[in-house]
Scaffold this motif. Structure first.
Motif, PDB file in Angstrom:
ATOM      1  N   LEU A  72       0.830  -1.210   0.000  1.00  0.00           N
ATOM      2  CA  LEU A  72       0.000   0.000   0.000  1.00  0.00           C
ATOM      3  C   LEU A  72       0.864   1.259   0.000  1.00  0.00           C
ATOM      4  N   ALA A  73       1.893   1.244   0.856  1.00  0.00           N
ATOM      5  CA  ALA A  73       2.725   2.447   0.985  1.00  0.00           C
ATOM      6  C   ALA A  73       3.410   2.773  -0.336  1.00  0.00           C
ATOM      7  N   CYS A  74       3.948   1.730  -1.012  1.00  0.00           N
ATOM      8  CA  CYS A  74       4.670   2.077  -2.241  1.00  0.00           C
ATOM      9  C   CYS A  74       3.701   2.361  -3.381  1.00  0.00           C
ATOM     10  N   ASN A  75       2.576   1.642  -3.452  1.00  0.00           N
ATOM     11  CA  ASN A  75       1.598   1.916  -4.514  1.00  0.00           C
ATOM     12  C   ASN A  75       1.041   3.340  -4.381  1.00  0.00           C
ATOM     13  N   ARG A  76       0.739   3.767  -3.127  1.00  0.00           N
ATOM     14  CA  ARG A  76       0.110   5.075  -2.931  1.00  0.00           C
ATOM     15  C   ARG A  76       1.124   6.169  -2.579  1.00  0.00           C
ATOM     16  N   HIS A  77       2.432   5.828  -2.690  1.00  0.00           N
ATOM     17  CA  HIS A  77       3.526   6.806  -2.512  1.00  0.00           C
ATOM     18  C   HIS A  77       3.480   7.488  -1.140  1.00  0.00           C
TER      19      HIS A  77
ATOM     20  N   PHE B 121      -2.902   3.032  -7.828  1.00  0.00           N
ATOM     21  CA  PHE B 121      -4.066   2.363  -8.435  1.00  0.00           C
ATOM     22  C   PHE B 121      -4.793   1.567  -7.363  1.00  0.00           C
ATOM     23  N   ASN B 122      -6.097   1.301  -7.603  1.00  0.00           N
ATOM     24  CA  ASN B 122      -6.894   0.518  -6.642  1.00  0.00           C
ATOM     25  C   ASN B 122      -6.412  -0.927  -6.622  1.00  0.00           C
TER      26      ASN B 122
END
Ligand code: NAD
Length: 329
Positions: free
Chosen positions: A115-120, A141-142
């Protein structure tokens, strides 16, 4: 029984001191130094040593322990690839470990990294602290309705499958054995998993078969913009190939709790321009990579479970009543 506890961290001492009074006849002396050829000699006068997955338990160290009449090594972890088992067998040293403690601790950290890396989140944290509220560069992305590919569906992989299902993801998996508890998971060949997954998370052990299971060939088969997470062992991924994949914009982002350079320089015999600097620092130079320092296990519940099983192992050894599953052979 007198135990010399190597590589003591504050959180280790707190958890062990909490339950030690329940174990009559067991004393622990804590030292900050980890066990090594230099520090193994301090085990003189003790009956057992307590060590960790990163401790040096090579042949020379075991020989010093044997000279000091140590008969028991208590591993406060599940991994034991750092122990010279032949040397222990030769000197009649028993090794007891903690085979499983809190699979959810590791799986939750894997999802936290994803989650942290996907949502920066790592970038947003720094930006906002500097009063920069711009959203540029923060698009993710979701996970909902995307495909999670889980490699290895033992205790931790199964927990990760359940977490991904909770996010509304389709969950596919690759393992050499299928876990009968995971009826919502579709088992597929590795190639299909690589081709179809939006999130790939590694949960298999490091063996001859799984060494560099993620390499340039497997990276090529992955979807573009995939999120890759590794909380298992660094050498499951060929780091040089990973860096090339990141440079080629293959990955949306990468989250690593483990990395090849954790204990030693494993790149000595390889030649590549990437290797001019430490590969871990090279990895850290990419804004879409998050690295944590092998902390996925580090929760209160996991520490309590590690501590309880280690003390039970010591007690069982004194009584001559060892749990077979906890013996390292
Ligand atoms: P486990 O033994 O319960 O499960 C491992 C699974 O991997 C099994 O189902 C096995 O069949 C499968 N497997 C073995 N070889 C494979 C291969 N070549 N390809 C695909 N699947 C394969 O182990 P676990 O308790 O779930 O732990 C998994 C790994 O997590 C450990 O080996 C360890 O490396 C890592 N770990 C990391 C931390 C951390 O803090 N980062 C903590 C504990 C464990």
């Amino acid at each position: 029984m007198r135990i010399l506890f190597y590589d003591t961290k504050k959180y280790d001492k707190e958890s062990f001191d909490k339950i030690l009074p329940k174990y009559e006849g067991i004393e622990i002396e804590y030292v900050e130094a980890d066990i090594s050829e230099r520090t193994a000699k301090y085990s003189k006068g003790f009956d057992a040593v307590c060590a960790f997955v990163s401790s040096d338990l090579s042949k020379k160290v075991i020989e010093v322990l044997a000279e000091n009449n140590i008969k028991l090594i208590l591993m406060r972890c599940s991994g034991f690839n750092n122990i010279d088992l032949k040397a222990c067998e030769k000197h009649g040293i028993t090794i007891l470990r903690v085979p499983g403690y809190s699979p959810e601790a590791v799986a939750e950290h894997a999802m936290a990294l994803a989650l942290a890396c996907n949502r920066h989140i790592h970038k947003a944290y720094i930006k906002v602290r500097e009063n920069n509220f711009s959203l540029v560069g923060l698009k993710g992305f979701n996970f909902h309705q995307k495909t999670a590919g889980i490699i290895g569906t033992g205790k931790i992989g199964a927990a990760m499958c359940r977490i991904c299902r909770g996010f509304g993801m389709r969950v596919i998996a690759y393992d050499i054995y299928q876990n009968p508890e995971l009826d919502f998971v579709e088992y597929v060949e590795l190639d299909k998993l690589l081709e179809e997954s939006d999130l790939i998370s590694l949960h298999c052990p490091l063996t001859d078969d799984s060494y560099h299971i993620i390499n340039s060939k497997s990276i090529k088969k992955m979807k573009d913009n995939v999120v890759l997470v590794n909380t298992s062992r660094g050498a499951l991924i060929d780091t040089v190939d990973l860096i090339k994949g990141i440079r080629d914009h293959k990955f949306q982002s990468v989250g690593l709790d483990v990395y090849e350079e954790e204990t030693e320089n494993v790149f000595e015999n390889r030649e590549d321009d990437i290797l001019e600097t430490s590969v871990t620092s090279r990895l850290l130079s990419f804004p879409n990579v998050i690295i944590t320092s092998h902390q996925a296990f580090l929760t209160e519940e996991a520490l309590d479970a590690i501590c309880y099983t280690t003390m039970e192992n010591a007690k069982a050894y004194m009584k001559g009543d060892i749990i077979e599953n906890n013996i390292v052979k």
